[in-house]
Every structure is written in C-alpha cells, then in structure tokens.
Design a protein around this motif. Structure first.
Motif, PDB file in Angstrom:
ATOM      1  N   LEU A   1      39.554  38.134  39.979  1.00  0.00           N
ATOM      2  CA  LEU A   1      39.605  39.620  40.481  1.00  0.00           C
ATOM      3  C   LEU A   1      38.150  39.528  41.459  1.00  0.00           C
ATOM      4  O   LEU A   1      38.223  39.964  42.492  1.00  0.00           O
ATOM      5  N   ARG A   2      37.069  38.978  41.066  1.00  0.00           N
ATOM      6  CA  ARG A   2      35.783  39.049  41.791  1.00  0.00           C
ATOM      7  C   ARG A   2      35.946  37.897  42.977  1.00  0.00           C
ATOM      8  O   ARG A   2      35.693  38.125  43.899  1.00  0.00           O
ATOM      9  N   VAL A   3      36.693  36.915  42.968  1.00  0.00           N
ATOM     10  CA  VAL A   3      36.965  35.930  43.780  1.00  0.00           C
ATOM     11  C   VAL A   3      37.573  36.473  45.005  1.00  0.00           C
ATOM     12  O   VAL A   3      37.525  36.516  46.009  1.00  0.00           O
ATOM     13  N   LEU A   4      38.895  37.088  44.473  1.00  0.00           N
ATOM     14  CA  LEU A   4      39.466  37.991  45.629  1.00  0.00           C
ATOM     15  C   LEU A   4      38.812  39.100  46.109  1.00  0.00           C
ATOM     16  O   LEU A   4      39.018  39.194  47.536  1.00  0.00           O
ATOM     17  N   ALA A   5      37.788  39.411  45.673  1.00  0.00           N
ATOM     18  CA  ALA A   5      37.128  40.643  46.275  1.00  0.00           C
ATOM     19  C   ALA A   5      36.279  39.808  47.396  1.00  0.00           C
ATOM     20  O   ALA A   5      36.144  40.370  48.391  1.00  0.00           O
ATOM     21  N   VAL A   6      35.711  38.692  47.036  1.00  0.00           N
ATOM     22  CA  VAL A   6      35.022  38.241  47.940  1.00  0.00           C
ATOM     23  C   VAL A   6      35.765  37.610  49.202  1.00  0.00           C
ATOM     24  O   VAL A   6      35.348  37.737  50.324  1.00  0.00           O
ATOM     25  N   ILE A   7      37.056  37.106  48.802  1.00  0.00           N
ATOM     26  CA  ILE A   7      37.846  36.644  49.886  1.00  0.00           C
ATOM     27  C   ILE A   7      38.012  37.983  50.875  1.00  0.00           C
ATOM     28  O   ILE A   7      38.244  37.847  52.161  1.00  0.00           O
ATOM     29  N   ARG A   8      38.428  39.057  50.228  1.00  0.00           N
ATOM     30  CA  ARG A   8      38.716  40.224  51.061  1.00  0.00           C
ATOM     31  C   ARG A   8      37.657  40.715  51.906  1.00  0.00           C
ATOM     32  O   ARG A   8      37.916  41.106  52.898  1.00  0.00           O
ATOM     33  N   VAL A   9      36.355  40.741  51.536  1.00  0.00           N
ATOM     34  CA  VAL A   9      35.113  40.991  52.138  1.00  0.00           C
ATOM     35  C   VAL A   9      34.981  40.081  53.290  1.00  0.00           C
ATOM     36  O   VAL A   9      34.762  40.555  54.301  1.00  0.00           O
ATOM     37  N   GLY A  10      35.189  38.688  53.042  1.00  0.00           N
ATOM     38  CA  GLY A  10      35.143  37.790  53.967  1.00  0.00           C
ATOM     39  C   GLY A  10      35.858  38.043  55.282  1.00  0.00           C
ATOM     40  O   GLY A  10      35.687  37.684  56.182  1.00  0.00           O
ATOM     41  N   GLN A  11      37.280  38.242  54.753  1.00  0.00           N
ATOM     42  CA  GLN A  11      38.377  38.426  55.712  1.00  0.00           C
ATOM     43  C   GLN A  11      38.194  39.552  56.637  1.00  0.00           C
ATOM     44  O   GLN A  11      38.435  39.612  57.738  1.00  0.00           O
ATOM     45  N   GLY A  12      37.690  40.573  55.970  1.00  0.00           N
ATOM     46  CA  GLY A  12      37.320  41.862  56.725  1.00  0.00           C
ATOM     47  C   GLY A  12      36.235  41.780  57.464  1.00  0.00           C
ATOM     48  O   GLY A  12      36.218  42.333  58.750  1.00  0.00           O
TER      49      GLY A  12
END
Length: 155
Positions: free
Chosen positions: A56-67
């Motif tokens: 879940l935390r890794v997905l949050a980092v991915i979403r922030v990065g992509q954003g």
C-alpha cells in the motif's frame, strides 16, 4: 455494539481486489506495476496472488511520483530495494523524494518559462510571424537544433 472487525488484526496479505479498493489503484495497474518490478506478490496455496500490506505504501509513492510527472522507470529505480522490503520507511521516502527534487525544480522552471512566454514568439520560426523576424532573423535559431529554444531555455 462494536464491529467484530475492529477487534481483529488486519490481514497480513491482501488480494489484488482488496489492494485495489484500499489503494484506489485499478487492478490492471497493480498487475502492470508488478510486471515492471515496482511491487511484488506471493502465491498462496491455491496459487492466487497475495500482496503484503506494505505494498500500500509503495503504491502511494508510485501515485505521488506519477502525479508529479516522474516516469515509472525512475520511480522503480528510486524505490530500489525499498519496494521489496517488508516496510517502506520515512527515511526511504525522504531519500526517494530528495532524488526527485532536482528534476522537479528543472521542470518547474521550464513550465514557468513556457507560461511566461506562451503569448509571445517562441523564437523558432513559428507561431508569431509578426515578431519572429526581429527575434529570429534569417532563422538563426535553426543552428540551435530542433524544437522551440525560446521555451526550453536555450534562448
């Protein structure tokens, strides 16, 4: 009366559907991130994918990065071994985000230049024919290479 789930410890592993609902990331994207090595899953006895809750935390980092417009390859590189560890820590996030800072500042500067010059000539033989001859006589910008040098910082 309290919900029985409040007394239970959260499951250590999540199905792809549970992970999708909890993270807001579509199942297809979760599978894509796994194929690209950004996240990992394990197989249970029935050969179903199970994702550690830490994903879940890794997905949050991915979403922030992509954003922020960061390419997936760079996100994967910055995550490094942290994506495969049991928990992504605050120090991991500090290291990852610090690595993105310079790139983001460069892009912010480029976008600011674009915003500030958007209504004028972009200096490449272009959209503002009335003012281009005085800014780029004889198409001298051609010697600077392709693109719009007035917007990418070359002029």
């Amino acid at each position: 009366m309290k919900n029985n789930q409040q007394n239970q410890a959260p499951e250590k592993f999540l199905t792809v559907g549970m992970l999708s609902r909890r993270s807001g990331v579509p199942v297809s994207a979760i599978h894509f991130y796994e194929r690209k090595g950004l996240i990992r899953s394990e197989r249970d006895a029935s050969n179903y994918r199970r994702f550690p809750r830490s994903v879940l935390r890794v997905l949050a980092v991915i979403r922030v990065g992509q954003g922020a417009g960061i390419r997936l390859e760079e996100i994967r590189q910055r995550l490094g071994d942290a994506a495969q560890s049991s928990t992504l820590t605050a120090s991991d996030w500090a290291r990852i985000s610090a690595g993105w800072e310079s790139d983001l500042n460069t892009r912010i500067a480029a976008l600011s230049r674009m915003r500030d010059r958007l209504t004028g000539c972009i200096g490449c033989g272009c959209l503002s024919m009335a003012s281009c001859p005085s800014i780029n006589p004889g198409d001298r910008a051609a010697g600077d290479g392709p693109g719009a040098p007035g917007l990418d910082g070359r002029v």
